[in-house]
Every structure is written in C-alpha cells, then in structure tokens.
Design a protein around this motif. Structure first.
Motif, short mmCIF file in Angstrom:
data_model
loop_
_atom_site.label_atom_id
_atom_site.label_comp_id
_atom_site.label_asym_id
_atom_site.label_seq_id
_atom_site.Cartn_x
_atom_site.Cartn_y
_atom_site.Cartn_z
N ASN A 1 35.11 -26.08 -5.37
CA ASN A 1 34.62 -25.98 -6.15
C ASN A 1 33.50 -26.97 -6.63
OD1 ASN A 1 34.47 -24.92 -9.10
ND2 ASN A 1 36.50 -24.75 -9.59
N ARG B 1 48.19 -24.25 -10.74
CA ARG B 1 48.01 -24.24 -9.56
C ARG B 1 49.67 -23.73 -9.68
NH1 ARG B 1 45.80 -27.50 -4.93
NH2 ARG B 1 45.92 -29.24 -6.59
N ASN C 1 37.86 -21.45 -13.49
CA ASN C 1 37.57 -20.36 -12.99
C ASN C 1 39.10 -19.75 -12.56
OD1 ASN C 1 37.20 -19.56 -9.66
ND2 ASN C 1 37.69 -21.72 -9.43
N THR C 2 39.45 -18.51 -12.91
CA THR C 2 40.18 -17.98 -12.22
C THR C 2 40.09 -16.86 -10.77
OG1 THR C 2 40.10 -16.32 -13.30
CG2 THR C 2 41.08 -17.86 -14.38
N GLY C 3 41.38 -17.64 -10.20
CA GLY C 3 41.26 -16.35 -8.88
C GLY C 3 43.19 -16.70 -8.04
N SER D 1 39.83 -17.63 -0.08
CA SER D 1 40.74 -17.70 -1.60
C SER D 1 39.01 -16.55 -2.02
CB SER D 1 40.21 -18.97 -2.42
OG SER D 1 38.70 -19.24 -2.20
N THR D 2 38.99 -16.36 -3.66
CA THR D 2 38.34 -15.34 -4.02
C THR D 2 38.12 -15.92 -5.82
OG1 THR D 2 38.23 -13.80 -3.12
CG2 THR D 2 37.54 -13.49 -5.58
N GLY D 3 37.40 -16.74 -6.46
CA GLY D 3 37.27 -17.51 -7.35
C GLY D 3 36.71 -16.07 -8.76
N ASN D 4 36.76 -16.73 -10.17
CA ASN D 4 36.12 -16.00 -10.69
C ASN D 4 35.77 -17.04 -11.61
OD1 ASN D 4 36.42 -12.25 -10.19
ND2 ASN D 4 38.17 -13.66 -10.18
N PHE D 5 34.48 -16.81 -11.62
CA PHE D 5 33.58 -17.77 -12.57
C PHE D 5 33.32 -16.75 -13.97
CE2 PHE D 5 34.03 -20.28 -8.99
CZ PHE D 5 34.33 -21.63 -8.95
N GLU E 1 43.37 -21.78 -11.31
CA GLU E 1 42.63 -21.32 -13.07
C GLU E 1 42.58 -23.23 -13.51
OE1 GLU E 1 42.64 -20.28 -17.27
OE2 GLU E 1 44.28 -20.34 -16.74
N THR F 1 48.15 -18.80 -6.97
CA THR F 1 46.96 -18.38 -8.11
C THR F 1 46.22 -19.79 -8.53
OG1 THR F 1 48.87 -17.94 -8.98
CG2 THR F 1 47.91 -16.07 -8.18
#
Length: 789
Positions: free
Chosen positions: A567, A761, A292-294, A334-338, A278, A276
């Motif tokens: 990123n 991380r 960015n979190t994911g 991976s999946t990052g939520n921006f 951020e 995980t």
C-alpha cells in the motif's frame, strides 16, 4: 599331570552332559488382529512350583523366541503393553525341544484405555523456572500450525502478522528443541511448516536462568518436537481437509533398536488464507484522506521433512544427527479500491491497485549432538552440539494501478524483487555436575554466527521496460556474532531451593547498504545475572521467585531499510540504527495443587530500557512506519492460572493476565509520559462424552490497549474442538472450528496532531477435519497440519 588331565576330561564330559540336558524353547509372537510380529515382547520362564522366574528374554524383530533351560517343570508367560498376557503351560516336547508355534496376543481394550488415560498429562505443568503446555490435550489445535498452537498457550498472544507477545510484551525468543532454528527465523513465514501433530509440548520461560541464551526481553518459548523412543517400529499417518483450503498429509515413522533410534516426520499440504482489509490515511490539516478497501488471498504449498538418528554408543554415550528440509511455494493476490477525497470539496481521484506475488522459500537445518553421561550419576553429563541452517527467499511482486476517475500520482505498474539468503551456525557446550544430592553446578558456552545477504529492488514500467528506482534499490548485508558463557549453581532441598547464575555475552553486529555505502557497526558486552528460588510451605503449596536480566537485539527485518509498497500510502521499513532493548525482570509465583483443583498466581515487574516501538511519520498523506528506540517501559502485571476437574467427564481451565505499564521518553524533542493497561482471559472447557467422544470449547478475550502512538482494539473469539477415538484408540477423528464467530478483528488507529491512520483486517473462520492413524506400537497423532493465522 595325570590328575590334571583327568580333571579336564571330567569337566568336558560334564559340560557336554549339561548341554545335552538343556531344553530349547522356540516360538513366534504375533498380533492376534493383524498377524504382524511383535518385537520386544517380554518372555518369562517360570518354575512350575515356586512360580519364580528361571530365565527371560524378549522377542526379536520377527517375533521369534529362543530360550534354554535345564528344568523339567516350568511354564511360559508372554506379555506386551496393550495386549493380554498369555500363560502357556500345556505344550508338547520333541526330545529336548519345545516348539510353542505361533502365539497370538489379543489387544486388551481395557488396558489400552487405561494407558491412554494415564498418558494424558495436565494441559499446563509448573516447573521451577518454566511452565510446560502439553499440546496433545488441546483439541481445538486440530489442523493448526505452531503459531496457532502458541496463540492457545496461556500468557502468549500472536497477531495477524505472526508477531508473538508474552504477557503483552514483544521481544520473545523462539527456540526449537532448546536451540535457535531456521524454522523460527524472521524470514518468510516463521514456524509455517511446523504443524501441531509434530509438537510434543511448548515450554514458556518468563524468567530464564543463565543457562539459556539471554536473547528475548520478555522470555523464551521453547517448542519441543516429538521424537518417539519406544522400542520397535512406531508410526502415525494424518490426513486433513478444511475450509478455506487446508489440505495436508502427515507421516511419522520411528524405529528403535538397542543401538539406534531412527526417527522421521514428513508433512505436505496446501492452504489458503483469505483476508478483507481497510486502511484510511487522514491529513487533519486540510481534511483530506485516502481510503483503501479490498480483499485478497494467500495460497501456500508446503513440504517439511525431518530425518534423524540417535546412536547409542553404549549406555553412557549417545551421538545424534538430525536434518530438516522445508520448502514453501507462495502465491498471493489482492485487490485494493482506493479513493482520495476531501471532506469539504468531495472526491478527488479513484483507482484500483492489484497485487500478484510469487515466492519460493527453501530452508535447511542440520545438527550433530554428542551427550556423555558420567558413570557416577545420571545427572552428571556433557552435551556438545553443532547446528547449521540456511534460509533463502526468491520473491517477485507486481502491482498494477488502474485509474477510475481523477488524476493520481502513482505509476501505472510497479515491481519488487527480493533475493534473500541467510546462514546461521550455532556451537554449544553444556556441562552439568551434581556436587551432592542437593547441590548442582552447570557451566557452558555458545557461539552464534548469523550472516545475511538481501538484494532488493523496486522498479517501474517505462515504455514497456522495467526501470529500477535507484533510491529504493540496494543490497543489505547483515552479520551478527554472539559469544556467551555461563555458570549456575543450584541447591534443592526438601523444602527450599535456590539457583544463582551469571551469563556474559559479547555481540558484534555489522550492517552495510552496499550501493549507498551506509555502514553500521556495533560491539557491546553485557552481564546477565539470574536468581531463582522456591520454598514449599506445605505438601500442596509452594512459592517461587525469580529475577533475570535479558536483551532483545534488533532483528533482521527491524534493521532492513527496504520499503514494503503493498500500500503506497501505508509503508513499513526497517531502521539500521536500532539499538537493543534491555530488560530487568522480577517475578513471584504461588502454586496450590489439590486433588481436584490447581491454582497459580504470579506478580511480575519488568523495567525495559531503549524500548523498541513502531513509530509512524506522516508525509504527503503517506504513513511511513519504522521501529525506533523510544524511552523506557515499566510494566507490572498479575497472572492467574487455574484448573478444576470436578469429575471424570469435565475439566475447566482458566487463565487471566493483567498488565499495567508506564511509558516515559522523548520523541522529536518532545517528552511524553503516559500510563495504560491491557488484560486477556482464556477459559477452556473439556468434556469426556460417551462413545469415546471428547468436546472442547475455548473462549478468548483480548482487551484494547495503547502504545506510544496507537490505540489497538480488543476482540473476543471462540474455538471448538471435537475428537472421536475409534479402533481402540489407534485411529482418531478430529474436527476443529477456529474463530467460530469470525470475531477476531485486528484493528488499530494512530492519531497525531496533523494526521491519523486507521487499519482493519479480518481473516475469518477456519474449519478443519482431520484423521490420524497410529501403526506398529505408535499411537495416533492428535492433530494434523494447517498453518498460521
């Protein structure tokens, strides 16, 4: 003439008579449990009255015995380590022949236990110029990789990227069996396919002598791979399973004869590393930021094969040939939520960035080595070796951006392609000659050639067609040649020891960006003097001192200017103009060794010039990080190591390291000067419990510390290891829990005048169950294989 013929006739008749009187003794020795033949069992023929040995032999591969004697009154004694000795005095004769038949040797459980206990070395041993960490005693390394093993070695820390520090400072050279290795290279997942069951010991050399390559400003870590030398057939099988996915099979097989030692190791497995994360990039000028979190996971399937042979030409000359092939298949998702937001006006845009990566990493290494021992002294020898290796990486990553609200300046889809190849060749010769019992001379040389080709491209999807971005696409060529020669002289008396050395190295480095025709050539020669001394004040107390000058040349991935766009707002790139670090290292150590307790204390100082640090530059909310030469670093430290064994069932080991440093330099025409410190501690408790259970508890703490731009958070973690020996030590069951409380968090923050960057991380807890079985004359391996943190 007649007298001569008579003499010859009498001699022939006499020899025939003696031959006729010989008694031939035969038989076969086997394991009483399995019925397997026992090779190299000792067979003694003893006089029935005086008990003195008349003759002796060892059994062959089928367990067979063959002896002859002229004595009539005798008995036979048969022995082998780990088995109960058998004495045979009651046997039948058939004329001049004695057939003992099949002799079963039962295992001696008490002796086996004694052997296991005596075979356990202390976890850390102190030598004149190094410390030796014996991996077999670290229960928490069950299912661990070489990187995780290193993270449990005193003075050594490994971060989530696999970067290794020694006493809080980077620039560490990693060797395998005393030599550079493709398995320890920067490319791919360094040390990934070496599992704990393959490792015999780890040597930490903070002040290497001139005999060693001068590479590594903070010192050398040498990983020594197991190679069984017992005569006969020896082997082990290990099986692991774990959560998250950590499934592996390891196999070791050795065959030792009078002339050959054949050895092999095989490891295959699959593992998963979830994560995980951020990151926050903040523009302090307009109070905008991008968060960015994911989460993601990395899956690896690996294969590692080691084959080798030692050919003992005679008692003084040995020729060795070793080959190693490793292969990794990687997939990563991976999946990052921006979200882009202004602290005053609110959200601006939001999107999701998905990554999918596939890579293959084949690695080869081969070595030919010749050692000649001179007849006058076993310590008088010549060692010549040639080593070649290659590593390739074929990787493709695709990134998909899905807008959720607002407008983003990012491309909908991006792709990176990497085609990487590295070849390395090392030629080395070492000569050692004892002049007297106290004085030894060493001399030798090494020539190292590294050749790299890296094709890299970044593309965007335009109307269904991938289009390369020219400014982000290039071919990077890297060639480095290092020639080194050295000489050392050592005096080792009963109380006082002194070792002086000098090494000279010439470095020829060339890099080229083909498409943009940007070239960087460096050629420099350095002198590296070394000094080591020791003085024994008492039988149980001694003092050691050392000085060395070291160099840390830029690594390939520090020079490679290509961008990592995982990123888009936090990018890392290399610096082709990076210069090497140079270090002067001083150290004094005191060692106290009592019956139940051992203590050591070291005070050290390092003066580092052209210090390399990662520097972040902020442009349009994007942080670009690359290594740069930033000033000097004066580091002074204290290290304490101790072990106490108050009784047979408990042992405690503790390690403490404190590092104070002063950083000075100039960045962007502005001078800087600051002081900071960091410390780390490790406590290991080992309990020998009833029913052959062993429990090990390890606690680690790493303090927060400061670098040129960053504040890095501290963390505490706990590891647990449990071992159960069954089948008289032939089988071992291991359970390990690493980072039991999922508290090992990697967190840092960069704060400058107009921007800040936050990175977090977490990998979490790893649980592994392992089973190991030793067959033949081998013992069960203590561990099996997971990989890296």
């Amino acid at each position: 003439m007649k007298n001569t013929l008579t003499f010859i006739l009498n001699l022939v008749l006499g020899l025939g008579y003696l031959q006729a009187q010989n008694i031939e003794i035969t038989g076969k020795v086997v394991d009483a449990n399995s019925g397997a033949p026992i090779e190299f069992a000792t067979v003694k023929l003893l006089d029935g009255e005086s008990k003195e040995m008349i003759a002796g032999t060892t059994t062959d591969a089928s367990g067979a015995i063959l002896l002859t004697t002229q004595r009539d009154n005798f008995f036979i004694e048969i022995s082998f380590i780990g088995f109960i000795t058998q004495t045979i005095s009651d046997f039948e004769r058939d004329g001049r022949k004695v057939n003992l038949g099949t002799i079963p040797l039962p295992e001696d459980s008490e002796l086996m236990d004694e052997v296991v206990i005596r075979g356990e070395r202390s976890t850390t041993e102190f030598k004149l110029d190094k410390r030796v960490f014996n991996v077999g005693q670290d229960l928490s390394s069950t299912g661990a990789s070489a990187l995780e093993v290193l993270n449990n070695v005193p003075s050594v820390t490994v971060n989530i990227e696999g970067q290794i520090q020694l006493r809080g400072i980077g620039g560490v050279q990693i060797l395998i069996n005393g030599k550079p290795s493709v398995l320890a290279a920067d490319g791919g997942n360094a040390l990934g396919t070496i599992t704990a069951d393959m490792i015999d010991r780890v040597e930490v050399i903070t002040n290497p002598s001139a005999k060693y390559d001068a590479e590594g400003t903070s010192g050398i870590i040498n990983i020594v791979i197991k190679k069984e030398e017992k005569k006969g057939v020896n082997g082990s099988v290990t099986l692991n399973t774990g959560v998250p996915n950590n499934h592996s099979l390891g196999f070791s097989l050795n065959k030792r004869t009078e002339k050959f030692n054949l050895f092999s190791q095989l490891g295959i497995g699959h593992r998963t590393f979830p994560e995980t994360f951020e990151t926050i990039n903040s523009n302090l000028s307009d109070q905008s930021y991008v968060r960015n979190t994911g989460d993601g996971e990395k899956n690896e399937t690996f294969f590692n094969l080691i084959l080798g042979t030692d050919y003992h030409i005679n008692d003084r000359n040995v020729l060795s040939l070793t080959g190693n092939f490793a292969y990794e298949l990687e997939t990563e998702f991976s999946t990052g939520n921006f979200i882009s937001e202004n602290r005053f006006s609110g959200p601006i845009a939001g999107w999701v960035r998905d990554e999918s990566t596939e890579a293959t990493n084949p690695k080869w290494q081969y070595e030919l080595q010749y050692k000649s021992d001179f007849s006058d002294n076993d310590d008088h020898y010549l060692l010549i070796s040639a080593l070649g290796s290659s590593f390739a990486k074929d990787q493709m990553s695709t990134f998909n951006n899905i807008a959720e609200f607002g407008e983003t300046a990012l491309q909908d889809r991006q792709k990176t392609d990497t085609d990487f190849g590295q070849a390395e060749y090392t030629f080395k010769a070492d000569y050692t000659q004892p002049i007297t019992e106290q004085i030894t001379f060493e001399s030798g040389g090494q020539y190292l050639i590294t050749d790299v080709n890296n094709d890299f491209s970044i593309s965007t999807l335009d109307d269904g067609i991938w289009v390369e971005i020219p400014e982000r696409t290039n071919t990077f060529l890297y060639t480095q040649k290092v020639l080194g020669i050295y000489s050392t002289g050592a005096y080792e008396g009963e109380k006082f020891g002194l070792k002086l050395g000098l090494r000279v190295e010439n470095t020829d480095l060339n890099t080229l960006l083909e498409q943009s025709d940007v070239e960087n050539n460096q050629n420099f020669t350095n002198l590296f003097p070394t000094l080591h001394s020791s003085y024994k004040l008492a039988n149980n107390f001694s003092i050691q001192g050392g000085y060395s000058r070291r160099i840390s040349r830029p690594r390939l991935f520090d020079l490679n200017p290509f961008y990592n766009i995982r990123n888009n707002f936090s990018i890392r790139t290399g610096n082709p103009e990076l210069l090497p670090e140079l270090t002067d290292s001083y150290e004094i150590t005191g060692i106290l060794d009592l019956e139940l307790i051992s203590l050591s204390s070291s005070v050290y100082h390092r003066y580092i010039t052209q210090t390399v640090e990662n520097v972040t530059i902020f442009e349009d909310n994007v942080g670009i990080t690359k290594p740069m030469n930033i000033g000097t670093n004066k580091a002074t430290g204290l290290e304490l190591n101790g072990k106490i064994t108050p009784n047979d069932w408990l042992s405690l080991s503790a390690d403490f390291n404190y590092n104070y440093f002063n950083r000075e330099g100039t960045f962007e025409a502005s001078p800087f000067d600051f002081t900071a410190d960091q410390w780390s501690a490790r406590l290991t408790s080992k309990f020998n419990l009833p029913a052959d259970f062993t429990l090990e508890l390890i606690g680690n703490y790493q303090s927060a510390y400061q670098t040129f731009q960053r504040n890095i958070s501290g963390y505490a973690l706990a590891d647990i290891g449990i071992r159960k020996k069954i089948m008289k030590g032939k089988t071992i069951l291991n359970l390990s829990v690493r980072d039991a409380f999922a508290s090992r968090i990697f967190e840092n923050e960069t704060v400058q005048n107009n921007f800040s960057q936050y990175d977090y991380r977490l990998r979490g807890r790893f649980i592994t169950l392992g089973l190991s079985y030793g067959f033949g004359k081998g013992e069960a391996m203590e561990f099996s294989g997971q990989k890296r943190f």
